[in-house]
Scaffold this motif. Structure first.
Motif, PDB file in Angstrom:
ATOM      1  N   PHE A 115       0.840  -1.189   0.000  1.00  0.00           N
ATOM      2  CA  PHE A 115       0.000   0.000   0.000  1.00  0.00           C
ATOM      3  C   PHE A 115       0.875   1.238   0.000  1.00  0.00           C
ATOM      4  N   GLY A 116       0.544   2.188  -0.869  1.00  0.00           N
ATOM      5  CA  GLY A 116       1.328   3.408  -0.986  1.00  0.00           C
ATOM      6  C   GLY A 116       2.206   3.373  -2.227  1.00  0.00           C
ATOM      7  N   ASN A 297       0.920   8.881  -1.499  1.00  0.00           N
ATOM      8  CA  ASN A 297      -0.479   8.655  -1.147  1.00  0.00           C
ATOM      9  C   ASN A 297      -0.563   7.879   0.158  1.00  0.00           C
ATOM     10  N   GLY A 298      -1.717   7.967   0.798  1.00  0.00           N
ATOM     11  CA  GLY A 298      -1.867   7.338   2.097  1.00  0.00           C
ATOM     12  C   GLY A 298      -1.333   8.220   3.214  1.00  0.00           C
ATOM     13  N   PRO A 299      -0.925   7.606   4.337  1.00  0.00           N
ATOM     14  CA  PRO A 299      -0.530   8.389   5.514  1.00  0.00           C
ATOM     15  C   PRO A 299       0.885   8.948   5.406  1.00  0.00           C
ATOM     16  N   PHE A 300       1.073  10.107   6.029  1.00  0.00           N
ATOM     17  CA  PHE A 300       2.417  10.659   6.214  1.00  0.00           C
ATOM     18  C   PHE A 300       2.366  11.618   7.391  1.00  0.00           C
ATOM     19  N   SER A 318       7.868  11.727   7.489  1.00  0.00           N
ATOM     20  CA  SER A 318       7.730  10.271   7.494  1.00  0.00           C
ATOM     21  C   SER A 318       6.645   9.938   6.471  1.00  0.00           C
ATOM     22  N   GLY A 319       7.022   9.253   5.408  1.00  0.00           N
ATOM     23  CA  GLY A 319       6.092   8.996   4.317  1.00  0.00           C
ATOM     24  C   GLY A 319       5.295   7.718   4.522  1.00  0.00           C
ATOM     25  N   ARG A 320       4.733   7.530   5.707  1.00  0.00           N
ATOM     26  CA  ARG A 320       4.046   6.292   6.069  1.00  0.00           C
ATOM     27  C   ARG A 320       3.320   6.540   7.387  1.00  0.00           C
ATOM     28  N   ILE A 321       2.647   5.531   7.904  1.00  0.00           N
ATOM     29  CA  ILE A 321       2.026   5.644   9.218  1.00  0.00           C
ATOM     30  C   ILE A 321       3.108   5.800  10.283  1.00  0.00           C
ATOM     31  N   VAL A 322       2.854   6.644  11.274  1.00  0.00           N
ATOM     32  CA  VAL A 322       3.802   6.823  12.375  1.00  0.00           C
ATOM     33  C   VAL A 322       3.186   6.262  13.661  1.00  0.00           C
ATOM     34  N   ALA A 323       4.047   5.935  14.618  1.00  0.00           N
ATOM     35  CA  ALA A 323       3.588   5.259  15.837  1.00  0.00           C
ATOM     36  C   ALA A 323       2.687   6.144  16.691  1.00  0.00           C
ATOM     37  N   ASP A 355     -11.881   0.989  -1.126  1.00  0.00           N
ATOM     38  CA  ASP A 355     -12.412   1.897  -2.141  1.00  0.00           C
ATOM     39  C   ASP A 355     -11.743   1.657  -3.493  1.00  0.00           C
ATOM     40  N   GLY A 356     -10.417   1.414  -3.461  1.00  0.00           N
ATOM     41  CA  GLY A 356      -9.692   1.145  -4.705  1.00  0.00           C
ATOM     42  C   GLY A 356     -10.136  -0.144  -5.358  1.00  0.00           C
ATOM     43  N   ALA A 357     -10.355  -1.184  -4.539  1.00  0.00           N
ATOM     44  CA  ALA A 357     -10.798  -2.469  -5.074  1.00  0.00           C
ATOM     45  C   ALA A 357     -12.190  -2.353  -5.682  1.00  0.00           C
ATOM     46  N   GLU A 358     -13.083  -1.645  -5.001  1.00  0.00           N
ATOM     47  CA  GLU A 358     -14.448  -1.494  -5.497  1.00  0.00           C
ATOM     48  C   GLU A 358     -14.493  -0.664  -6.783  1.00  0.00           C
ATOM     49  N   ALA A 359     -13.573   0.283  -6.909  1.00  0.00           N
ATOM     50  CA  ALA A 359     -13.511   1.112  -8.113  1.00  0.00           C
ATOM     51  C   ALA A 359     -12.750   0.435  -9.252  1.00  0.00           C
ATOM     52  N   GLY A 360     -12.108  -0.711  -8.956  1.00  0.00           N
ATOM     53  CA  GLY A 360     -11.281  -1.368  -9.971  1.00  0.00           C
ATOM     54  C   GLY A 360     -10.014  -0.588 -10.273  1.00  0.00           C
ATOM     55  N   GLU A 361      -9.534   0.171  -9.263  1.00  0.00           N
ATOM     56  CA  GLU A 361      -8.361   1.031  -9.480  1.00  0.00           C
ATOM     57  C   GLU A 361      -7.350   0.899  -8.345  1.00  0.00           C
ATOM     58  N   LEU A 362      -7.146  -0.330  -7.883  1.00  0.00           N
ATOM     59  CA  LEU A 362      -6.200  -0.560  -6.800  1.00  0.00           C
ATOM     60  C   LEU A 362      -4.794  -0.060  -7.134  1.00  0.00           C
ATOM     61  N   GLU A 363      -4.447  -0.150  -8.420  1.00  0.00           N
ATOM     62  CA  GLU A 363      -3.083   0.233  -8.807  1.00  0.00           C
ATOM     63  C   GLU A 363      -2.783   1.703  -8.520  1.00  0.00           C
ATOM     64  N   LYS A 364      -3.800   2.525  -8.289  1.00  0.00           N
ATOM     65  CA  LYS A 364      -3.581   3.924  -7.973  1.00  0.00           C
ATOM     66  C   LYS A 364      -3.019   4.129  -6.565  1.00  0.00           C
ATOM     67  N   VAL A 365      -3.265   3.173  -5.679  1.00  0.00           N
ATOM     68  CA  VAL A 365      -2.840   3.334  -4.283  1.00  0.00           C
ATOM     69  C   VAL A 365      -1.989   2.169  -3.788  1.00  0.00           C
ATOM     70  N   VAL A 366      -1.673   1.244  -4.667  1.00  0.00           N
ATOM     71  CA  VAL A 366      -0.862   0.071  -4.299  1.00  0.00           C
ATOM     72  C   VAL A 366       0.285  -0.052  -5.283  1.00  0.00           C
ATOM     73  N   TYR A 367       1.506  -0.191  -4.752  1.00  0.00           N
ATOM     74  CA  TYR A 367       2.672  -0.374  -5.621  1.00  0.00           C
ATOM     75  C   TYR A 367       3.727  -1.148  -4.820  1.00  0.00           C
TER      76      TYR A 367
END
Length: 367
Positions: A115-116, A297-300, A318-323, A355-367
């Motif tokens: 994710f991200g 994309n996602g948390p930072f 921090s380009g991700r979830i932080v503690a 939301d990405g899976a339901e839209a058929g656009e997972l590749e926009k937020v998953v790499y």
């Protein structure tokens, strides 16, 4: 580097009705598993055997299954990757994931979707590139010293990686710097290589604020960006031994001059200052799109210091979830104004994947 097209092809073969979210059992795993379960996902915890009991001790945040490893970087092995791929796994990254597995190895060897945006790893993981990112975003950053001999005032010295502040220190001269580096190496807090690549920054006095952002592609309820929206889901301040040093005045033990993060405190900020935080978040996201393909994309999190006269200084991203988000498993004083239901950052990540899976656009937020 694992190409985006390779991950897109992998996702095309996934059963979108049976996605598993994979989480390393460290850092913010309880929150991530809890949030994934609330959104209806299968979960797999990647866990050293000695930690399994602890991670099973919280029923509402217990993974559906556990992959037992000796070391976290075992997930790079082909058989481990194949097992994750067979389960339609999307890995949810956090600081320990990057630190223990290694950013370069994730970029070059890890075929499981994450994710991200992997492109952000090279910009987040190297402090020189971080600084370039922040400066191009137009935010205030501390003065940097390229050589200890140039130190002309109080400086803050830190090292690469998600170390949670371990080994960081303050110095006031080249001699002070060299003496403290030597002690840190002798105590095993840092290596000689890390010392050679230390980041030396101007020490900026002020109040620390760590806003937890989320850049959404599919939900536009936050502050608008080009192709998405910014949400502030929470805020914290990190607890470090140095914060408690005043308790020992006038005889402060040396070991309390330590910046290792030991916990987090919840925080809200004067509403007038939210304007600055929103503007900085938007600028950082928009600049990321210019610097690397797809942008962040996602948390930072922007790690900031606020001074009443100087305003905000951003000393790290921090380009991700932080503690610090672990403070808010059922949402924060800010997420309550965005969502009708309790929304942690962990759940927010799972929601974006859904939301990405339901839209058929997972590749926009998953790499």
């Amino acid at each position: 580097m694992i190409e985006k097209e390779t991950i897109r092809e992998t996702l095309s073969e996934y059963d979108k009705e049976n996605i598993t979210l994979g989480i390393l059992c460290s850092h913010s795993a309880l929150q991530l598993i809890h949030g994934a379960k609330l959104e209806g996902f299968n979960t797999i915890g990647i866990c050293p055997e000695e930690r399994e009991k602890a991670y099973k001790a919280f029923p509402k945040a217990r993974a559906d299954e556990y992959m037992i490893v000796d070391q976290f970087d075992e997930i790079l092995e082909d058989d481990r990757q194949e097992e994750l791929l067979e389960k339609n796994t999307i890995i949810i990254p956090h600081g320990s994931f990057v630190e223990y597995v290694g950013a370069e190895k994730l970029l070059e060897q890890f075929r499981v979707p994450i994710f991200g945006n992997r492109n952000s790893l090279r910009w987040e993981g190297k402090r020189i590139k971080q600084r370039e990112w922040l400066k191009k975003s137009g935010v205030n950053v501390p003065k940097r010293y390229n050589d200890p001999s140039k130190i002309d005032g109080k400086v803050f010295v830190k090292f690469s990686g998600a170390k949670g502040g371990r080994g960081f220190f303050i110095a006031s001269s080249e001699e002070d710097f060299e003496e403290k580096v030597k002690k840190k190496i002798e105590k095993g807090y840092i290596t000689e290589e890390e010392a050679e690549n230390a980041t030396i920054q101007e020490f900026v006095p002020g109040i620390r604020y760590y806003p937890h952002y989320f850049h959404s592609t599919f939900d536009r309820r936050g502050a608008e960006t080009e192709g998405g929206a910014i949400e502030i889901l929470g805020m914290d301040r990190r607890v470090e031994p140095i914060d408690e040093s005043y308790r020992g005045l006038p005889n402060v033990p040396e070991e309390f001059f330590d910046y290792t993060v030991t916990g987090n405190e919840p925080l809200t900020i004067r509403e007038k200052l939210l304007v600055n935080l929103i503007d900085m978040g938007i600028d950082v996201v928009e600049t990321s799109k210019e610097l690397f393909s797809g942008g962040i994309n996602g948390p930072f999190c922007l790690e900031t210091v606020f001074h009443p006269d100087e305003g905000f200084t951003v000393f790290e991203i921090s380009g991700r979830i932080v503690a610090g988000t672990n403070l808010y498993p059922l949402g924060s004083p800010y997420s309550a104004y965005l969502f009708e239901e309790p929304m942690s950052t962990g759940r927010r990540m799972a929601r974006e994947i859904k939301d990405g899976a339901e839209a058929g656009e997972l590749e926009k937020v998953v790499y």
